[in-house]
Design a protein around this motif. Structure first.
Motif, PDB file in Angstrom:
ATOM      1  N   ALA A 102      42.774  79.290   6.013  1.00  0.00           N
ATOM      2  CA  ALA A 102      43.230  79.723   7.336  1.00  0.00           C
ATOM      3  C   ALA A 102      42.923  78.671   8.388  1.00  0.00           C
ATOM      4  O   ALA A 102      43.722  78.433   9.310  1.00  0.00           O
ATOM      5  N   ALA A 103      41.771  78.006   8.266  1.00  0.00           N
ATOM      6  CA  ALA A 103      41.422  76.952   9.223  1.00  0.00           C
ATOM      7  C   ALA A 103      42.366  75.766   9.090  1.00  0.00           C
ATOM      8  O   ALA A 103      42.790  75.178  10.095  1.00  0.00           O
ATOM      9  N   ARG A 104      42.721  75.405   7.839  1.00  0.00           N
ATOM     10  CA  ARG A 104      43.656  74.302   7.647  1.00  0.00           C
ATOM     11  C   ARG A 104      45.046  74.659   8.193  1.00  0.00           C
ATOM     12  O   ARG A 104      45.735  73.810   8.757  1.00  0.00           O
ATOM     13  N   ARG A 105      45.443  75.914   8.039  1.00  0.00           N
ATOM     14  CA  ARG A 105      46.731  76.323   8.595  1.00  0.00           C
ATOM     15  C   ARG A 105      46.695  76.270  10.115  1.00  0.00           C
ATOM     16  O   ARG A 105      47.669  75.851  10.760  1.00  0.00           O
ATOM     17  N   ALA A 106      45.582  76.700  10.720  1.00  0.00           N
ATOM     18  CA  ALA A 106      45.463  76.653  12.174  1.00  0.00           C
ATOM     19  C   ALA A 106      45.543  75.212  12.677  1.00  0.00           C
ATOM     20  O   ALA A 106      46.177  74.924  13.708  1.00  0.00           O
ATOM     21  N   GLN A 107      44.900  74.287  11.939  1.00  0.00           N
ATOM     22  CA  GLN A 107      44.975  72.877  12.331  1.00  0.00           C
ATOM     23  C   GLN A 107      46.399  72.356  12.208  1.00  0.00           C
ATOM     24  O   GLN A 107      46.890  71.636  13.096  1.00  0.00           O
ATOM     25  N   ALA A 108      47.079  72.700  11.106  1.00  0.00           N
ATOM     26  CA  ALA A 108      48.462  72.263  10.931  1.00  0.00           C
ATOM     27  C   ALA A 108      49.363  72.856  12.008  1.00  0.00           C
ATOM     28  O   ALA A 108      50.285  72.194  12.490  1.00  0.00           O
ATOM     29  N   ALA A 109      49.092  74.099  12.396  1.00  0.00           N
ATOM     30  CA  ALA A 109      49.884  74.727  13.461  1.00  0.00           C
ATOM     31  C   ALA A 109      49.680  74.007  14.786  1.00  0.00           C
ATOM     32  O   ALA A 109      50.636  73.765  15.533  1.00  0.00           O
ATOM     33  N   ALA A 110      48.433  73.646  15.081  1.00  0.00           N
ATOM     34  CA  ALA A 110      48.162  72.920  16.323  1.00  0.00           C
ATOM     35  C   ALA A 110      48.841  71.559  16.328  1.00  0.00           C
ATOM     36  O   ALA A 110      49.396  71.125  17.350  1.00  0.00           O
ATOM     37  N   GLU A 111      48.801  70.871  15.191  1.00  0.00           N
ATOM     38  CA  GLU A 111      49.448  69.564  15.104  1.00  0.00           C
ATOM     39  C   GLU A 111      50.959  69.697  15.263  1.00  0.00           C
ATOM     40  O   GLU A 111      51.599  68.888  15.956  1.00  0.00           O
ATOM     41  N   PHE A 112      51.546  70.713  14.633  1.00  0.00           N
ATOM     42  CA  PHE A 112      52.991  70.902  14.766  1.00  0.00           C
ATOM     43  C   PHE A 112      53.365  71.227  16.207  1.00  0.00           C
ATOM     44  O   PHE A 112      54.345  70.691  16.738  1.00  0.00           O
ATOM     45  N   THR A 113      52.598  72.110  16.852  1.00  0.00           N
ATOM     46  CA  THR A 113      52.893  72.464  18.238  1.00  0.00           C
ATOM     47  C   THR A 113      52.863  71.231  19.136  1.00  0.00           C
ATOM     48  O   THR A 113      53.708  71.068  20.021  1.00  0.00           O
ATOM     49  N   ALA A 114      51.896  70.345  18.883  1.00  0.00           N
ATOM     50  CA  ALA A 114      51.799  69.123  19.688  1.00  0.00           C
ATOM     51  C   ALA A 114      52.992  68.209  19.439  1.00  0.00           C
ATOM     52  O   ALA A 114      53.571  67.643  20.382  1.00  0.00           O
ATOM     53  N   VAL A 115      53.385  68.060  18.170  1.00  0.00           N
ATOM     54  CA  VAL A 115      54.525  67.186  17.842  1.00  0.00           C
ATOM     55  C   VAL A 115      55.804  67.730  18.472  1.00  0.00           C
ATOM     56  O   VAL A 115      56.591  66.971  19.064  1.00  0.00           O
ATOM     57  N   GLN A 116      56.037  69.028  18.369  1.00  0.00           N
ATOM     58  CA  GLN A 116      57.246  69.604  18.947  1.00  0.00           C
ATOM     59  C   GLN A 116      57.234  69.485  20.467  1.00  0.00           C
ATOM     60  O   GLN A 116      58.263  69.168  21.087  1.00  0.00           O
TER      61      GLN A 116
END
Length: 221
Positions: A102-116
């Motif tokens: 879940a922590a890795r997914r949260a990090q990936a979500a934050a990275e995606f939000t920043a890229v978008q």
């Protein structure tokens, strides 16, 4: 493969800059950009991988547990949205690996939000720059036309004896200065159009194919 002398005699005018996109074309281009940009899709793939890893850990703990769609295309906001929430059944096991996933997914979500967000900001900035450059180009064209007419009128007055050569020379110099301003404005418009094309990562020649409405896209691990 040509000698330099041949190139010096060859006129290669710059192609005219495309006009600013209409609102519907811009919306289609923005949609296509966010659905095809390499950086956005790569970040989305990393999030999808993290989502799948989390689903695997949840399945190890509760075999009948199903995680909902990982992401979907929001047609109203014209951007990707992520599904981050899920409910844990009581008396579960495998809490440690689940928490890590879940922590890795949260990090990936934050990275995606920043890229978008960076992609959207780049597009918005390029759109604003192209609009400003187009307005400058329109003003330069109007000024050049006005000074050309003024020069013609001054020459007519000279022919009638109502003006002298100094007035004609001044009008001619003003028209030449307007030509320089127009060239600068054309170059700025072309540069702004190129920057918008780079931000969208969609060639202007392909925008005519973007008339079809967007279809809802979902991905379920």
């Amino acid at each position: 493969g040509l000698p330099l002398a041949a190139l010096e005699r060859t006129a290669l005018p710059a192609p005219p800059a495309p006009p600013p996109l209409a609102a519907d074309a811009l919306a289609a281009a923005r949609r296509q950009s966010l659905q095809s940009r390499a950086d956005v899709l790569a970040a989305l793939a990393r999030y999808d991988s993290a989502q799948s890893a989390l689903a695997l850990q949840l399945a190890k703990r509760a075999p009948d547990f199903h995680l909902g769609p990982g992401y979907q295309w929001d047609q109203g906001d014209n951007k990707w949205t992520l599904a981050l929430g899920f409910e844990l059944p009581l008396f579960n096991h495998n809490e440690g690996p689940i928490a890590e996933a879940a922590a890795r997914r949260a990090q990936a979500a934050a990275e995606f939000t920043a890229v978008q967000a960076q992609a959207v900001a780049a597009i918005d900035a390029a759109v604003a720059a192209q609009s400003a450059a187009a307005a400058q180009l329109e003003h330069a064209r109007a000024l050049r036309a006005e000074l050309e007419q003024q020069t013609a009128r001054t020459r007519q007055r000279l022919a009638l004896g109502a003006a002298d050569q100094a007035e004609v020379a001044t009008a001619t110099l003003d028209a030449a200065a307007a030509d320089g301003l127009l060239l600068d404005a054309e170059n700025a418009a072309a540069l702004a159009a190129g920057q918008l094309e780079d931000a969208l990562q969609v060639p202007f020649a392909n925008l005519s194919a973007l008339a079809a409405p967007a279809r809802l896209s979902t991905r379920t691990p």
